[in-house]
Scaffold this motif. Sequence first.
Motif, short mmCIF file in Angstrom:
data_model
loop_
_atom_site.label_atom_id
_atom_site.label_comp_id
_atom_site.label_asym_id
_atom_site.label_seq_id
_atom_site.Cartn_x
_atom_site.Cartn_y
_atom_site.Cartn_z
N ALA A 15 -39.65 18.51 32.98
CA ALA A 15 -39.08 17.36 32.28
C ALA A 15 -38.04 17.80 31.25
O ALA A 15 -36.97 17.20 31.14
CB ALA A 15 -40.20 16.56 31.60
N GLY A 16 -38.35 18.86 30.51
CA GLY A 16 -37.38 19.37 29.54
C GLY A 16 -36.14 19.93 30.22
O GLY A 16 -35.03 19.80 29.71
N ARG A 18 -34.90 18.88 33.16
CA ARG A 18 -34.10 17.75 33.65
C ARG A 18 -33.38 17.06 32.50
O ARG A 18 -32.26 16.56 32.66
CB ARG A 18 -35.01 16.76 34.39
N ALA A 19 -34.00 17.03 31.33
CA ALA A 19 -33.40 16.36 30.18
C ALA A 19 -32.11 17.04 29.71
O ALA A 19 -31.33 16.44 28.96
CB ALA A 19 -34.41 16.29 29.04
N LEU A 20 -31.90 18.26 30.13
CA LEU A 20 -30.68 18.99 29.74
C LEU A 20 -29.45 18.54 30.51
O LEU A 20 -28.33 18.93 30.17
CB LEU A 20 -30.88 20.49 29.97
N GLN A 21 -29.61 17.74 31.55
CA GLN A 21 -28.54 17.51 32.51
C GLN A 21 -27.21 17.07 31.89
O GLN A 21 -26.16 17.67 32.15
CB GLN A 21 -28.96 16.48 33.56
N SER A 22 -27.21 16.04 31.07
CA SER A 22 -25.94 15.54 30.54
C SER A 22 -25.27 16.56 29.62
O SER A 22 -24.05 16.78 29.69
CB SER A 22 -26.14 14.21 29.80
N ASP A 23 -26.05 17.19 28.74
CA ASP A 23 -25.48 18.22 27.86
C ASP A 23 -25.01 19.42 28.67
O ASP A 23 -23.98 20.04 28.35
CB ASP A 23 -26.53 18.68 26.83
N TRP A 24 -25.78 19.77 29.70
CA TRP A 24 -25.43 20.90 30.58
C TRP A 24 -24.11 20.61 31.29
O TRP A 24 -23.21 21.46 31.35
CB TRP A 24 -26.56 21.10 31.57
#
Length: 393
Positions: A15-16, A18-24
């Motif tokens: 979950a953590g 996947r949560a990086l996606q936009s910043d990544w």
Amino acid sequence: MTDTASRFEIVSDEAGFRALQSDWDALWLRAHGFYHQSFSFCWLSWQEVAKPQGRQLRCIVSRDADGRLAMVWPLISYKRLLWTYIVPLSPVGYDYSSVLVEDGPAAPELIDGAWDAARQRCGADFVHMPCMKEDGDLYRLVSKETRVVFSESNTWVVARLRDETSWEQYCSTLGTLFGKKPGAAERRFAKEGRLAVRMVDASARDEAASVIDWMLECKRGWGERVGKQGEWLNSASFRNFLVHLVSSTDVPPVGRLIVVSLNEAPVAAAILGVGDLCASAIISGFDARYGKFCVGSIAWEHAVKWSFEQRYDLDFGVGGERFKAFWGRGNIATAWTIQTVNSEWGMLAVRGKRLARELIGRIRRRGRGLPIAAPAGEAIGGEPELAQRDGAA
């Protein structure tokens, strides 16, 4: 850098991650990232390959003083017998090892911190880093390690296309490949029937899967002919990864599938990965029955031309194949694969392996009537790098 900017977090839950996606994605654009550094590539590597294999996420990230993602380095860990290995997150482990970070004065320190976090906080007994570019900061760090159990260099080739203004002028500088100038193999093969070269649409999942299945079967046949086999060639996980890479609906697809067909039947195919400024060769296959027509070369010629039209360079990856040097006009550099020992428990494994090999060698020498001791200068256990660098080994 401030304390906040130098803080390194290890993301180990899905979950953590996947949560990086936009910043990544935003960092990837600022850093002009390669396809293997994209969130899409890493997410698919995790979902289709690493997770089913029971591996563990160890994604190292750092944010700047404003909370903006400044660095990301996706790694995974796995057990082999009683020892833990750390490797980059990748479907088969042959992609470049590199840290995604925006170029600038802070980059070397961020990469230093990522390397320290990987060694000190991921519980690794061994760290394996494939295909590090020799001019990169990561190689600078890893090459300084004193306990090296494996070190190998390979050439890598990039066709510098972004500064070219004319396809015809570029081709005029290349000479010939297998005795043919660009375009000649395609013109010759077109006499055999209805020839078509196209890129499979990302929405055509079934077609992409069918072509990839065919391509992997061709690749397996090639491996048998030349004596090169890899587990990934027979891996359903790797096959699924390729299919999603070119046709994913979960994340933006970063792969492109080029197919050469004769009378509507595939005869060659190639997959490219698409970065921000550079495309990358991933895999190809061709029908051996048409080998004399250089159908594989036709696929790669169209891959180069497509990259030129999109204003991308084309990274052919490691390997000394002739067609790579041809399209790259000799633009060849070096990439290193290095495995290091990262713990005393890891050293115990190395020393045990060396001792076992030494005993086997003694038995064999005794059986042949040779001196029991190894000849002077011979590295017992096949670990010359470690024997030279670690006096305690």
